[in-house]
Design a protein around this motif. Structure first.
Motif, PDB file in Angstrom:
ATOM      1  N   ARG B 113      -3.161   1.858  -2.688  1.00 24.94           N
ATOM      2  CA  ARG B 113      -3.750   0.616  -2.169  1.00 24.94           C
ATOM      3  C   ARG B 113      -5.258   0.745  -1.946  1.00 24.94           C
ATOM      4  O   ARG B 113      -5.774   0.628  -0.833  1.00 24.94           O
ATOM      5  CB  ARG B 113      -3.005   0.155  -0.917  1.00 24.94           C
ATOM      6  CG  ARG B 113      -1.675  -0.492  -1.330  1.00 24.94           C
ATOM      7  CD  ARG B 113      -0.958  -1.165  -0.194  1.00 24.94           C
ATOM      8  NE  ARG B 113      -0.277  -0.174   0.610  1.00 24.94           N
ATOM      9  CZ  ARG B 113      -0.306  -0.121   1.934  1.00 24.94           C
ATOM     10  NH1 ARG B 113      -0.969  -1.006   2.618  1.00 24.94           N
ATOM     11  NH2 ARG B 113       0.341   0.806   2.563  1.00 24.94           N
ATOM     12  N   THR B 114      -5.931   0.969  -3.070  1.00 28.65           N
ATOM     13  CA  THR B 114      -7.391   1.038  -3.059  1.00 28.65           C
ATOM     14  C   THR B 114      -7.951   0.229  -4.225  1.00 28.65           C
ATOM     15  O   THR B 114      -7.241  -0.049  -5.198  1.00 28.65           O
ATOM     16  CB  THR B 114      -7.887   2.493  -3.222  1.00 28.65           C
ATOM     17  OG1 THR B 114      -7.351   3.016  -4.451  1.00 28.65           O
ATOM     18  CG2 THR B 114      -7.457   3.366  -2.058  1.00 28.65           C
ATOM     19  N   ASP B 124     -10.086   0.382   0.916  1.00 26.88           N
ATOM     20  CA  ASP B 124      -8.649   0.400   1.196  1.00 26.88           C
ATOM     21  C   ASP B 124      -8.210  -1.013   1.529  1.00 26.88           C
ATOM     22  O   ASP B 124      -8.976  -1.762   2.130  1.00 26.88           O
ATOM     23  CB  ASP B 124      -8.353   1.265   2.433  1.00 26.88           C
ATOM     24  CG  ASP B 124      -8.620   2.728   2.172  1.00 26.88           C
ATOM     25  OD1 ASP B 124      -8.549   3.144   1.001  1.00 26.88           O
ATOM     26  OD2 ASP B 124      -8.924   3.441   3.144  1.00 26.88           O
TER      27      ASP B 124
END
Ligand SMILES: Cc1cc2nc3c(=O)[nH]c(=O)nc-3n(C[C@H](O)[C@H](O)[C@H](O)COP(=O)(O)OP(=O)(O)OC[C@H]3O[C@@H](n4cnc5c(N)ncnc54)[C@H](O)[C@@H]3O)c2cc1C
Lengths: 101, 425
Positions: B113-114, B124
């Motif tokens: 999740r970046t 992020d």
């Protein structure tokens, strides 16, 4: 006083049923596309009329007339209002009536 | 009737593990939503997320410091709008509490999740919104590549391409021909090519009256066709020639240097100004994020516009498969509000409110002559459906007052939606 009671009870009953059907988050979503033409919160910066603060009863009457095809000044609202049922139209009218002009 | 995200994702075969997104931010405290693309869908989502929950941290990633809108860019081509009036900045979104970063998102990792930005920095996110618009399918139309756009502009992303097309029209001699190529497959703004033809005809009629407009079409029918053809006849006589696919309108090759378009049956059309609208697909970053399918577009769950493939990623606008909603700025704006409500509810552990959308595409055929098409939509079983008997096109038999009113309301719509999105009329 006494004569008013049944009416109050009736309207309280209606809005309770309503609240169950259409919670504020749902009405807010219904009202989303209105802002694309009537401006943020119904305050118009351009040629389309503002609807923020429009008296609820007037707005209901006008929107129902749009939907029924009986408003002679309509260009687009007649086509759009056919996508909403009467409960939704009433909820939308209240939503915008409660916003300051 | 209303499918929850869990139902739909399960029905679509997503693993249960994939559903276990945490509800609160990883960095203890406010959840962070990153929005990629500051156009019609993305800037709307950023603003409405902020409004619905001021505690959320919202970051909007958009390379351009000023966004030029495709809507009304045809009016700029027709000489009816100044360039500055169709560009918008991000100061008002910043004032509303959105962090705006002018960079390009280069890559998305949906497991970690970046997002990686141009320049190398990384963000992020707890929820990601993608509204990257379109990219072109280079290589699909022979001869039309990234170098050819400088000779035969597409002007299908507003910006320098639009200004180049206008300067070519200004430099053209009277008696010349403007040839437009309409692509195969889904493209943004179904009435856009025909509004553009109208606006170029307006410019010719007022400045170069012996010139011609030729539309080479991959289709046999087009959006608002009877209304456009009625308006063309009334305002421009036979200046605009529309060649349907059946009449040999399908262009299979372009020679940008010679300004020629070659059709399926081998007819060569020589243009003085050649405008090629290329075949399209979802913006590249959607592919990088793994949310596209083999059509090149993004399947979504209509209740929330969450990706049907990757939970926690919401996709808006032109990039999505949302038919019967068209690829319009109006739809992207409507979808942005539905997604903002769904994300806010999801992060708070509530069911999202039922989705409701509308669309209206106004087109200007000439000054004081506007037409429209409208629709109202809901979500059913994860798909967008049109409310039966809602919407439709302007009446064909309407008189000049109606067309004049719709021209004015079209300008009213533009002012309102820009105020709603960028806070600038
Ligand atoms: C000529 C023409 C006329 C039109 N007229 C109308 C009209 O009258 N009415 C109407 O409703 N619609 C109209 N449209 C359609 C409208 O422009 C699109 O439907 C709308 O822009 C879609 O919104 P979106 O958010 O999907 O994409 P966009 O508005 O294009 O926004 C995408 C944004 O994402 C950014 N971006 C892309 N990739 C990245 C990345 N990797 N990192 C960071 N940012 C990125 C881009 O810079 C861009 O700012 C018209 C289109 C054209 C071409």
């Amino acid at each position: 006083m006494i004569r008013l009671l049944p009416i109050l009870a009736l309207s309280a009953g209606l809005s309770a049923a309503h609240a169950q059907e259409l919670d504020p988050a749902a009405v807010q979503v219904l009202a989303g596309p209105c802002a694309s033409c009537h401006g943020p919160d119904g305050r118009s910066p351009g040629a389309i009329p503002s609807i923020a603060g429009l008296p609820e009863a007037d707005a209901v009457a006008r929107m129902l007339a749009f939907r029924d095809g009986t408003d002679p000044a309509a260009t687009i609202m007649s086509r759009l209002m056919k996508g909403y049922d009467e409960a939704e139209i009433r909820a939308l009218a209240r939503w915008f009536a409660e916003i300051a002009q | 009737m209303k499918a929850t995200r869990r139902d739909v994702l399960l029905a679509m075969g997503a693993g249960v593990g994939a559903l276990a997104l945490p509800r609160v931010g990883r960095a203890q405290g406010a959840a962070h939503v990153v929005v990629i693309g500051g156009g019609f869908g993305g800037a709307t989502a950023a603003r409405y997320l902020r409004r619905l929950n001021p505690d959320l941290r919202i970051t909007l990633v958009e390379p351009n410091e000023r966004f030029a809108t495709c809507p009304f860019s045809n009016l700029y081509l027709g000489g009816l709008r100044e360039w500055d009036s169709i560009t918008h900045g991000y100061d008002d979104l910043r004032a509303a509490g959105v962090d705006v970063i002018h960079a390009r998102a280069e890559d998305v990792d949906t497991t970690a999740r970046t997002v990686t930005l141009s320049g190398g920095s990384r963000l992020d996110w707890d929820r990601l919104v993608l509204s990257p618009g379109i990219d072109f399918r280079w290589g699909e139309l022979a001869g039309y590549d990234e170098a050819a756009v400088e000779l035969a502009p597409h002007a299908w992303k507003a910006g320098p391409q639009t200004q180049l097309l206008r300067s070519q029209l200004e430099a053209m001699e009277d008696g010349g021909s403007f040839v437009m190529v309409v692509p195969q497959g889904a493209f943004r703004c179904p009435p856009g090519p025909y509004e553009r033809a109208s606006m170029v005809a307006h410019y010719f009629r007022t400045h170069k009256p012996r010139s011609k407009v030729i539309i080479l079409d991959s289709q046999d029918r087009f959006s608002k066709q009877p209304l456009f053809q009625q308006g063309w006849q009334a305002l421009y006589g036979d200046m605009i020639e529309w060649v349907s696919q059946t009449d040999d309108g399908l262009v299979v090759e372009v020679d940008a240097a010679a300004r020629e378009a070659v059709t399926a049956f081998g007819t060569r059309h020589k243009a003085d100004v050649l405008n090629v609208i290329p075949p399209q697909k979802a913006g590249l970053i959607a592919e990088r994020a793994g949310v596209t399918d083999d059509t090149g577009w993004v399947p979504v769950v209509a209740d929330s516009f969450e990706s049907a493939r990757v939970p926690g990623v919401y996709v808006l606008g032109d990039a999505t498969i949302a038919a019967p909603m068209p690829k319009s700025g109006f739809c992207a704006n409507a979808q942005g509000k539905v997604a903002a409500a769904a994300i806010t509810a999801d992060l708070a552990g509530r069911e999202p409110p039922p989705a409701s959308f509308a669309n209206t595409c106004y087109s200007l055929i000439g000054p004081g002559y506007g037409i429209s098409v409208a629709g109202v939509y809901r979500a059913e079983d994860g798909k967008v459906v049109e409310v039966p008997d809602s919407g439709g096109v302007s009446p064909l038999e309407a008189g000049p007052e109606f067309r004049r009113a719709e021209a004015e309301y079209g300008a009213g719509w533009y002012a309102a939606i820009c105020a709603d999105i960028w806070g600038t009329a």
